[in-house]
Design an enzyme around this catalytic site. Sequence first.
Site, mmCIF file in Angstrom:
data_model
loop_
_atom_site.group_PDB
_atom_site.id
_atom_site.type_symbol
_atom_site.label_atom_id
_atom_site.label_comp_id
_atom_site.label_asym_id
_atom_site.label_seq_id
_atom_site.Cartn_x
_atom_site.Cartn_y
_atom_site.Cartn_z
ATOM 1 N N ARG A 261 0.838 -1.288 -0.026
ATOM 2 C CA ARG A 261 -0.057 -0.074 -0.043
ATOM 3 C C ARG A 261 0.909 1.340 -0.062
ATOM 4 O O ARG A 261 1.747 1.169 0.690
ATOM 5 C CB ARG A 261 -0.989 -0.077 1.152
ATOM 6 C CG ARG A 261 -1.812 -1.075 1.059
ATOM 7 C CD ARG A 261 -2.852 -1.150 2.462
ATOM 8 N NE ARG A 261 -3.516 -2.426 2.423
ATOM 9 C CZ ARG A 261 -4.516 -2.623 3.359
ATOM 10 N NH1 ARG A 261 -4.920 -1.590 4.167
ATOM 11 N NH2 ARG A 261 -5.254 -3.771 3.262
ATOM 12 N N ARG A 276 1.572 1.137 10.191
ATOM 13 C CA ARG A 276 1.119 1.537 8.876
ATOM 14 C C ARG A 276 2.467 1.609 7.955
ATOM 15 O O ARG A 276 3.174 2.362 7.900
ATOM 16 C CB ARG A 276 0.850 3.056 8.930
ATOM 17 C CG ARG A 276 -0.214 3.676 7.823
ATOM 18 C CD ARG A 276 -0.709 4.984 8.059
ATOM 19 N NE ARG A 276 -1.629 5.088 9.146
ATOM 20 C CZ ARG A 276 -2.825 4.718 8.985
ATOM 21 N NH1 ARG A 276 -3.230 4.355 7.821
ATOM 22 N NH2 ARG A 276 -3.638 4.777 10.245
ATOM 23 N N GLU A 348 -6.933 -0.712 15.160
ATOM 24 C CA GLU A 348 -7.704 -1.511 14.080
ATOM 25 C C GLU A 348 -6.447 -2.600 14.060
ATOM 26 O O GLU A 348 -5.366 -2.537 13.671
ATOM 27 C CB GLU A 348 -7.914 -0.804 13.114
ATOM 28 C CG GLU A 348 -8.568 -1.901 12.162
ATOM 29 C CD GLU A 348 -8.612 -1.117 10.562
ATOM 30 O OE1 GLU A 348 -8.587 -2.082 9.756
ATOM 31 O OE2 GLU A 348 -8.608 0.125 10.558
ATOM 32 N N SER A 351 -10.961 -6.051 10.080
ATOM 33 C CA SER A 351 -11.817 -5.126 9.436
ATOM 34 C C SER A 351 -12.738 -6.305 8.667
ATOM 35 O O SER A 351 -12.137 -6.910 7.701
ATOM 36 C CB SER A 351 -11.762 -3.905 8.569
ATOM 37 O OG SER A 351 -12.605 -3.314 8.369
ATOM 38 N N ARG A 389 0.700 -6.181 12.904
ATOM 39 C CA ARG A 389 -0.200 -5.142 14.226
ATOM 40 C C ARG A 389 -0.470 -6.266 15.164
ATOM 41 O O ARG A 389 -0.426 -5.844 16.534
ATOM 42 C CB ARG A 389 -1.357 -4.632 13.412
ATOM 43 C CG ARG A 389 -1.350 -3.758 12.573
ATOM 44 C CD ARG A 389 -2.468 -2.883 12.333
ATOM 45 N NE ARG A 389 -2.460 -1.823 11.293
ATOM 46 C CZ ARG A 389 -3.240 -0.885 11.119
ATOM 47 N NH1 ARG A 389 -4.512 -0.886 11.599
ATOM 48 N NH2 ARG A 389 -2.942 0.162 10.212
#
Length: 428
Positions: A261, A276, A348, A351, A389
């Site tokens: 990403r 991130r 988070e 999801s 994470r």
Amino acid sequence: MLDIKMIRQNPDDIKARLATRGVEAETIDTLLAKDKERRELLVQSESLKQKRNEVSEAIAQAKRNKEDATEAITAMREVGGQIKQLDAQLAEVEEIVHDMAARLPNLPNATIPVGPDEDYNVELRKVGTPRKFDFEPKAHWDIGEDLGILDFERGAKVSGARFVYYKGWGARLERAVYNFMLDEHAKEGYTEVLPPYIVNAKTMYGTGQFPKFKEDVYQVNGEDMTLIPTAEVPLTNYYRDEVIPTDQLPVYFTALTPSFRSEAGSAGRDTRGLIRMHQFNKVEMVKFAKPEESYNELEKMTQNAGDIMGKLGLPYHVITLSTGDMGFSAAMTHDLEVWMPAQDTYREISSCSNCEDFQARRAHIQYRDENGKLQFVHTLNGSGLAVGRTVAAILENYQNEDGSVTIPEALRPYMGGLEKITKDDPEA
């Protein structure tokens, strides 16, 4: 993609529901005007084509009767020119309609909270109690660097910001985490898949990443190929342009892949640590279900993700995202956020979304209902979990005052029985 017939038949309802996702009413009005123009051009073109067929038959009859067909031939040429012009206009308008429709987000489920951002998300439940430390907990990046198991400096040297080297027990911990996740999902009936990591534009379109979010991904220069931002993309497109046998539904897939990403727009956010990254591992869950079963499948998927954290002893909570905070393709999303002691907040880690038939329409994935009629399936996807994470959460929640990190019991079989990572033994 939304059904244009549905928009045409229920414009006010669609405007109201999409307004909660930031879509202006004028956008729908423009789309419907272009759609009306498209349909009018289609009628004109079809009418002229019928006339051309009639003229062609008249010419053939005249020739059979050895009559002069010059006038009819001239008329047919004129009609042919008109058809060519109309079809060119039609193709142009159809492209505009398709592009506009492709940029509309999914309709939100009527039960989710309405609001412009994350402040309107609703907490469903908390699971586990955050640990009370008798010392000041450190951030996972400091823990990892002090133990010699994470190297952000060399990651930045070799690739740039938001890249990292895992070393020794750090690499082993990452591997233990995703192997544990895959094994647990297999127990729940998910079929493990090892998919391609590079996909074409049609595949990216199928799950809703294209055309709207091209700036968020890495594309191969000069080629119609993109590095996947999530395994959701190749897994969901597995059945693209196919009819899934009804007796196979629901279908469960899981996969470990890297995710790539660009993190466009995230400048200044989470610049340190594993939260991130431009490249990270993620275990994904994807489901294909009948419409009447999809929301039950969403709850089960959310629980599958929660079970991973429960078995790792990580405190978390589950929230339902508001209309303004939800992803483009989703109709309903439950986020799972893990407790991060150093930040004193939940972040988070998964999801889970029900996209209803939104992606299936784009990717043309169908099944036959009890009457044998073709219907679009509902597609679901969820992180099961984001691996980096999860490692970050383990480092922070299981840290000790002496700088060591205790290994959760569920992972010890994957770590050769290791109970603790210490400064004295950073190498696997």
